[in-house]
Write an enzyme that holds these catalytic residues in place. Sequence first.
Site, PDB file in Angstrom:
ATOM      1  N   HIS A  24       0.872  -1.179   0.000  1.00  0.00           N
ATOM      2  CA  HIS A  24       0.000   0.000   0.000  1.00  0.00           C
ATOM      3  C   HIS A  24       0.914   1.236   0.000  1.00  0.00           C
ATOM      4  CE1 HIS A  24      -2.848   2.899   1.790  1.00  0.00           C
ATOM      5  NE2 HIS A  24      -3.821   2.053   1.532  1.00  0.00           N
ATOM      6  N   LYS A  38     -10.894  -1.086   9.921  1.00  0.00           N
ATOM      7  CA  LYS A  38     -11.038  -2.246   9.034  1.00  0.00           C
ATOM      8  C   LYS A  38     -11.433  -3.490   9.816  1.00  0.00           C
ATOM      9  CE  LYS A  38      -8.086  -0.314   5.497  1.00  0.00           C
ATOM     10  NZ  LYS A  38      -6.864  -0.401   4.707  1.00  0.00           N
ATOM     11  N   GLN A  90      -4.900  -5.315   6.978  1.00  0.00           N
ATOM     12  CA  GLN A  90      -5.968  -6.224   6.513  1.00  0.00           C
ATOM     13  C   GLN A  90      -6.093  -7.477   7.392  1.00  0.00           C
ATOM     14  OE1 GLN A  90      -8.133  -5.616   4.156  1.00  0.00           O
ATOM     15  NE2 GLN A  90      -7.200  -3.781   3.308  1.00  0.00           N
ATOM     16  N   CYS A  97      -4.538   2.390  -4.070  1.00  0.00           N
ATOM     17  CA  CYS A  97      -3.394   2.804  -3.245  1.00  0.00           C
ATOM     18  C   CYS A  97      -2.185   1.902  -3.443  1.00  0.00           C
ATOM     19  CB  CYS A  97      -3.734   2.843  -1.754  1.00  0.00           C
ATOM     20  SG  CYS A  97      -4.899   4.105  -1.336  1.00  0.00           S
ATOM     21  N   ASP A 102       2.870  -4.494   8.179  1.00  0.00           N
ATOM     22  CA  ASP A 102       1.661  -3.702   7.956  1.00  0.00           C
ATOM     23  C   ASP A 102       0.483  -4.676   8.002  1.00  0.00           C
ATOM     24  OD1 ASP A 102      -0.565  -2.529   6.885  1.00  0.00           O
ATOM     25  OD2 ASP A 102       0.418  -1.743   5.095  1.00  0.00           O
TER      26      ASP A 102
END
Length: 412
Positions: free
Chosen positions: A124, A227, A204, A368, A201
Site C-alpha cells: 500500500h 477495518k 488487513q 493505493c 503492515d
Amino acid sequence: MFSEKEIRKIRNKFPILKEKVYSNPLIYIDNAATTQKPIEVIRASQEYYSRINANVHRGLHYLSQKTTIQVENTREKIQKFIHAKYSSEIIFTKGTTESINLVASSISFLIDKGDEIIISCSEHHSNIVPWQIICEKKGAILKIIPIYENGSLNLEKFELLISKRTRIVSICHISNVLGIINPIKNIIDKSHKYGALVLIDGAQAPSNIDLNMQDLNTDFYVFSAHKMYGPTGIGILYGKKEILENIPPYQFGGEMIKNVSFKKTSYSDLPFKFEAGTPNIEGIIVWNSAIDFVRKIGVSKIKSYKEKLVSYAIERLNTIDGIELYGEKKDFSKKSSIVSFNLNKLHCFDVGSILDRLGISVRTGHLCAQPLMNFFKVSGMVRASFSIYNTISEIDCLFKGLLKAKKLLLKN
Ligand SMILES: *Cc1c(COP(=O)(O)O)cnc(C)c1O
C-alpha cells in the site's frame, strides 16, 4: 460454519445494511477500504459522548478518571488480542499510516548513507512513501521484493536482496489488492539473521488471522480499527518494549513529557512517550466494543466464512467471458476475502459506476498500490472485498451486475 440464520442475525446488527442505494438494497463489498459498524460500536460511541467525555491522564476528577481507565482497558484488550507481552507495547495512533510514519521517523537515526530498506512490490502507498522519504533524506537504498504472477512474494529474490546493510524490512501481512497472505514468519526470521528490524503492515489482518506477537517475534506490527468494525482515526503501533524504549519520540508536546523546563525536557515512559497531545479518546474507547464483536464471533470462524465467500466469488466471476482476475485463484489458505479484476479491458471506473447504480459498492482505481498496478500493466482494477455480513446471494448480484455492465458498455 455459519447457517444462513446466523448470518442474518449478524447482518441485523449493522443498521447501514438496511439502507437503499438508488432504490436498490445496499450491497457493501468494499470492506478492504473500511468495514461497517455493528450496533454495539454505534451505541458505545453515543454512550461515550452522553456519559463519559473528558480528557485523559491529566485530570483528577471523576470523568477524567473514567476515560483514563477505559482507554487503558482498550490498551489491555488489544494487548491480549495480539498476545503482546506488555500493554505498554501498544501505542495509540491515528491508524496504520501514522504508525508506519512514526516508525520510519523514529528509527531514522539508525539509518546511514548506503544502508538499505526492503519493502515489497505489493505494498500500500502507506508502506512505500514513508520509506522512500527516509531513503532520500539519508542516502539509503530502497529495495523491492518482486512478486510472482499469483501475487506471492519471490522469497528467493528476497534472500538475494537482504544483506548486513539492511536496517528494516517492512511488508504487509495481507495485500489490500490481491488478498495474498504473506509468509511473514519466514521473512521475520530471515531478517533477524541479518540484524534487520521488521515492521508488518497488518491493516488487513486483525479480523482474518489470529495474531500472536510472541510467535511472530516481529519488532513492529501496525493496524487500524476501522477495518475491523471499529471507528476511523484510531489504530495502533505494537513495538517490542526494548526497541520502543531505545528510539526517540515522533511528536512532541503534552502527555509525552516527564519534566519540562526551558533548559531541558525529559520524556514519559512507554507508552505515553509516543502519544503526544490529546488522543482520539472516543475512538479508543469505542474500539473496545469492536474487538469484543470480533472475539465473540471468533477470528477463525470469520476467516472460514469469508473463505467460502471468496472461493464462491472467484468460481462465479471466472465464468464471465473476458474477465481478468488478478492473483491467486485456488489456494485459499494463502488468500483473504479480496478479489480484484478487470472486465474485457473496460475502464474500471465505468464498471464501478454501473455497479454503484445497482447498489453495489466496490472500490475502483489504483487501490493505493500504483507499483502493483504497473506490475500487472493496468491503470486500475475493480476490487470486491467481503466481510462477515456479506452473503452468497450478494455475490450473485455482483455477478449479474457485471454481466449487465458488460452488455451496456460493450455495446458502445
Ligand atoms: C488500509 C491500508 C493501509 C492504510 O490504513 P489507514 O487506516 O488508511 O491508515 C495500509 N496498508 C494496507 C495493507 C491497508 O489495507
